[in-house]
Design an enzyme around this catalytic site. Structure first.
Site, mmCIF file in Angstrom:
data_model
loop_
_atom_site.group_PDB
_atom_site.id
_atom_site.type_symbol
_atom_site.label_atom_id
_atom_site.label_comp_id
_atom_site.label_asym_id
_atom_site.label_seq_id
_atom_site.Cartn_x
_atom_site.Cartn_y
_atom_site.Cartn_z
ATOM 1 C CD GLU A 96 9.839 -5.578 4.422
ATOM 2 O OE1 GLU A 96 9.789 -5.861 5.632
ATOM 3 O OE2 GLU A 96 9.668 -6.397 3.517
ATOM 4 C CB SER A 101 14.534 -4.786 8.440
ATOM 5 O OG SER A 101 14.188 -5.666 9.451
ATOM 6 N NE ARG A 137 18.197 -14.365 5.418
ATOM 7 C CZ ARG A 137 17.535 -13.542 6.203
ATOM 8 N NH1 ARG A 137 16.937 -12.486 5.695
ATOM 9 N NH2 ARG A 137 17.449 -13.767 7.499
ATOM 10 C CG ASP A 158 -1.851 -1.160 1.284
ATOM 11 O OD1 ASP A 158 -2.488 -1.447 0.261
ATOM 12 O OD2 ASP A 158 -1.920 -1.814 2.330
HETATM 13 C C1 LIG Z 1 8.988 -13.668 9.939
HETATM 14 C C2 LIG Z 1 9.843 -12.439 9.921
HETATM 15 C C3 LIG Z 1 10.968 -12.361 10.717
HETATM 16 C C4 LIG Z 1 11.769 -11.225 10.690
HETATM 17 N N1 LIG Z 1 12.861 -11.169 11.489
HETATM 18 C C5 LIG Z 1 13.596 -10.046 11.520
HETATM 19 C C6 LIG Z 1 14.703 -9.933 12.403
HETATM 20 O O1 LIG Z 1 15.024 -10.866 13.146
HETATM 21 N N2 LIG Z 1 15.407 -8.768 12.400
HETATM 22 C C7 LIG Z 1 15.084 -7.722 11.586
HETATM 23 O O2 LIG Z 1 15.756 -6.696 11.612
HETATM 24 N N3 LIG Z 1 14.037 -7.808 10.735
HETATM 25 C C8 LIG Z 1 13.287 -8.929 10.689
HETATM 26 N N4 LIG Z 1 12.231 -9.012 9.829
HETATM 27 C C9 LIG Z 1 11.889 -7.858 8.992
HETATM 28 C C10 LIG Z 1 11.147 -6.807 9.822
HETATM 29 O O3 LIG Z 1 10.271 -7.436 10.723
HETATM 30 C C11 LIG Z 1 10.333 -5.888 8.909
HETATM 31 O O4 LIG Z 1 11.130 -5.400 7.875
HETATM 32 C C12 LIG Z 1 9.790 -4.727 9.726
HETATM 33 O O5 LIG Z 1 8.911 -5.200 10.724
HETATM 34 C C13 LIG Z 1 9.029 -3.762 8.831
HETATM 35 O O6 LIG Z 1 8.487 -2.755 9.649
HETATM 36 P P1 LIG Z 1 7.425 -1.757 9.086
HETATM 37 O O7 LIG Z 1 7.071 -0.839 10.196
HETATM 38 O O8 LIG Z 1 7.911 -1.188 7.808
HETATM 39 O O9 LIG Z 1 6.200 -2.678 8.669
HETATM 40 P P2 LIG Z 1 5.207 -3.489 9.585
HETATM 41 O O10 LIG Z 1 5.869 -3.930 10.840
HETATM 42 O O11 LIG Z 1 4.593 -4.512 8.692
HETATM 43 O O12 LIG Z 1 4.130 -2.408 9.974
HETATM 44 C C14 LIG Z 1 3.300 -1.831 8.992
HETATM 45 C C15 LIG Z 1 2.097 -1.263 9.711
HETATM 46 O O13 LIG Z 1 1.298 -0.566 8.760
HETATM 47 C C16 LIG Z 1 -0.065 -0.953 8.911
HETATM 48 N N5 LIG Z 1 -0.703 -0.837 7.592
HETATM 49 C C17 LIG Z 1 -0.590 -1.665 6.530
HETATM 50 N N6 LIG Z 1 -1.319 -1.220 5.505
HETATM 51 C C18 LIG Z 1 -1.884 -0.063 5.908
HETATM 52 C C19 LIG Z 1 -2.746 0.891 5.286
HETATM 53 N N7 LIG Z 1 -3.162 0.750 4.029
HETATM 54 N N8 LIG Z 1 -3.133 1.960 6.000
HETATM 55 C C20 LIG Z 1 -2.709 2.137 7.273
HETATM 56 N N9 LIG Z 1 -1.893 1.268 7.913
HETATM 57 C C21 LIG Z 1 -1.487 0.188 7.238
HETATM 58 C C22 LIG Z 1 -0.004 -2.376 9.414
HETATM 59 O O14 LIG Z 1 -1.172 -2.743 10.100
HETATM 60 C C23 LIG Z 1 1.226 -2.350 10.327
HETATM 61 O O15 LIG Z 1 0.913 -1.978 11.638
HETATM 62 C C24 LIG Z 1 11.429 -10.148 9.834
HETATM 63 C C25 LIG Z 1 10.298 -10.229 9.027
HETATM 64 C C26 LIG Z 1 9.514 -11.357 9.064
HETATM 65 C C27 LIG Z 1 8.301 -11.405 8.172
#
Ligand SMILES: Cc1cc2nc3c(=O)[nH]c(=O)nc-3n(C[C@H](O)[C@H](O)[C@H](O)COP(=O)(O)OP(=O)(O)OC[C@H]3O[C@@H](n4cnc5c(N)ncnc54)[C@H](O)[C@@H]3O)c2cc1C
Length: 326
Positions: free
Chosen positions: A170, A186, A85, A18
């Site tokens: 991300e 990340s 990886r 998104d």
């Molecule tokens: C299984 C797994 C293990 C991992 N392990 C690690 C690790 O050990 N170390 C590390 O550094 N990284 C790790 N990662 C990567 C890391 O978790 C992610 O890159 C990080 O959490 C991304 O954070 P973010 O805030 O960008 O996204 P997210 O944590 O996904 O948060 C996005 C937020 O936006 C909200 N959202 C989504 N769409 C909308 C919308 N349209 N409108 C409003 N809100 C919305 C969601 O509800 C969510 O709360 C891992 C990832 C996975 C999947």
């Protein structure tokens, strides 16, 4: 992120691109979309969401075996089971193709059980809850989409190419992960750049377009595509299958061209979105187009982006691919 582009992924349901799609629509620069990291070893059990079997399991002595029991990683890399990886993910796919199987196995049965239960209690428990005692049985695994290195282009203050629009996490791409993020990094995006955005906005944004430039780059718009004759009906399942089959761990011009044509057709034919699922599908189609078109353009292999028709890296391609709406 946008892991939901792919049939097999480790991401949560909300990772539907998104942020990238919305930023693209308002004119922000989107960078490095061809670099999508696939985790080599997600649990592969029927009906169970792919669950990460972390590298630490192999670090502790876990061994990858194909369905015939052969330890195959030394055939592909001198680093064996501890190769990066992207190499492990490709090697697993080759073994799956060779053996006609949809999985390989991690073998930890030769490790003392207490190592498994104390070092990996969560993995041990999750598998046990699904009927698999990994101290005694092999763990079925396969690659799954895991992390998107590309995203909304930012500088190191989270500023995008649009005044007043910030991106972090991300969905953002400051370039710090290059073409192949290192595990656990990340948090850099999430913690450091988010904090910096807070600092920046507290001071008030300056007038004018932020400078997000850095490094050599190629600028692109999403081109018109010839629509293929037979295209599947657009759906979430069809989109995930298309990306997995054609834009996945191993890509080539033919597979990417097919995907690019179908995605362009879907983008034209989708009715206007009205609810959350239809918005998510729209955003995934647009995000998928950005991934696919960038992957098609980059005629080399680098980091997580592997083209079987261009298996080497090329110095000519030491540059970012940047998409904008116009
Ligand atoms: C299984 C797994 C293990 C991992 N392990 C690690 C690790 O050990 N170390 C590390 O550094 N990284 C790790 N990662 C990567 C890391 O978790 C992610 O890159 C990080 O959490 C991304 O954070 P973010 O805030 O960008 O996204 P997210 O944590 O996904 O948060 C996005 C937020 O936006 C909200 N959202 C989504 N769409 C909308 C919308 N349209 N409108 C409003 N809100 C919305 C969601 O509800 C969510 O709360 C891992 C990832 C996975 C999947």
């Amino acid at each position: 992120g946008a892991g939901q582009l792919f049939k097999f992924n480790t991401n949560s349901d909300i990772a539907t691109g998104d942020g990238i799609a919305l930023a693209f629509k308002v004119g922000a620069e989107i960078m490095d979309m061809e670099f999508f990291q696939f985790h080599p070893t997600a649990l592969h059990l029927p009906g169970v969401t792919p669950f990460l079997i972390s590298e630490a399991v192999r670090g502790e002595g876990g061994i990858l075996r194909n369905v015939a029991g052969h330890r195959f990683m030394p055939d592909y890399s001198p680093q064996g089971d501890l190769a990066p990886r992207d190499i492990v993910a490709r090697s697993i796919l080759y073994e799956m193709q060779k053996t006609g199987s949809d999985r390989v196995f991690i073998d930890v049965t030769r490790l003392p059980p207490y190592i498994i239960t104390t070092r990996f209690p969560h993995i041990y428990r999750f598998c046990l809850d699904h009927g698999l005692d990994i101290t005694k049985e092999l763990v079925p695994v396969a690659p799954a989409a895991h992390y998107m290195m590309g995203g909304v282009r930012t500088n190191s203050w989270g500023e995008t190419s649009i005044t007043g629009l910030f991106a972090t996490g991300e969905t953002a791409c400051a370039g710090v992960h290059g073409a192949n993020r290192l595990a656990s990094n990340s948090m850099l995006e999430v913690v450091v750049f988010s904090k910096r955005i807070m600092e920046k906005t507290r001071k008030g944004t300056k007038a004018g377009v932020p400078d997000v430039t850095g490094g050599a780059e190629v600028h692109q718009v999403l081109s018109q595509r010839q629509i293929p004759k037979s295209i599947p009906a657009p759906s979430f399942a069809a989109l995930q299958k298309l990306h997995w089959d054609k834009v996945g761990v191993i890509r080539d011009r033919e597979s990417l061209t097919r995907a690019a044509g179908i995605l362009a057709a879907w983008q034209k034919s989708l009715p206007p979105p009205t609810d959350r699922p239809s918005y998510e599908l729209h955003h995934l189609v647009l995000t998928g187009r950005l991934v696919t078109e960038a992957a098609l353009l980059r005629e080399e292999s680098r980091g997580a982006h592997f083209r079987s028709d261009f298996p080497q890296s090329s110095p000519q391609w030491q540059r970012h691919i940047i998409f904008t709406a116009k």
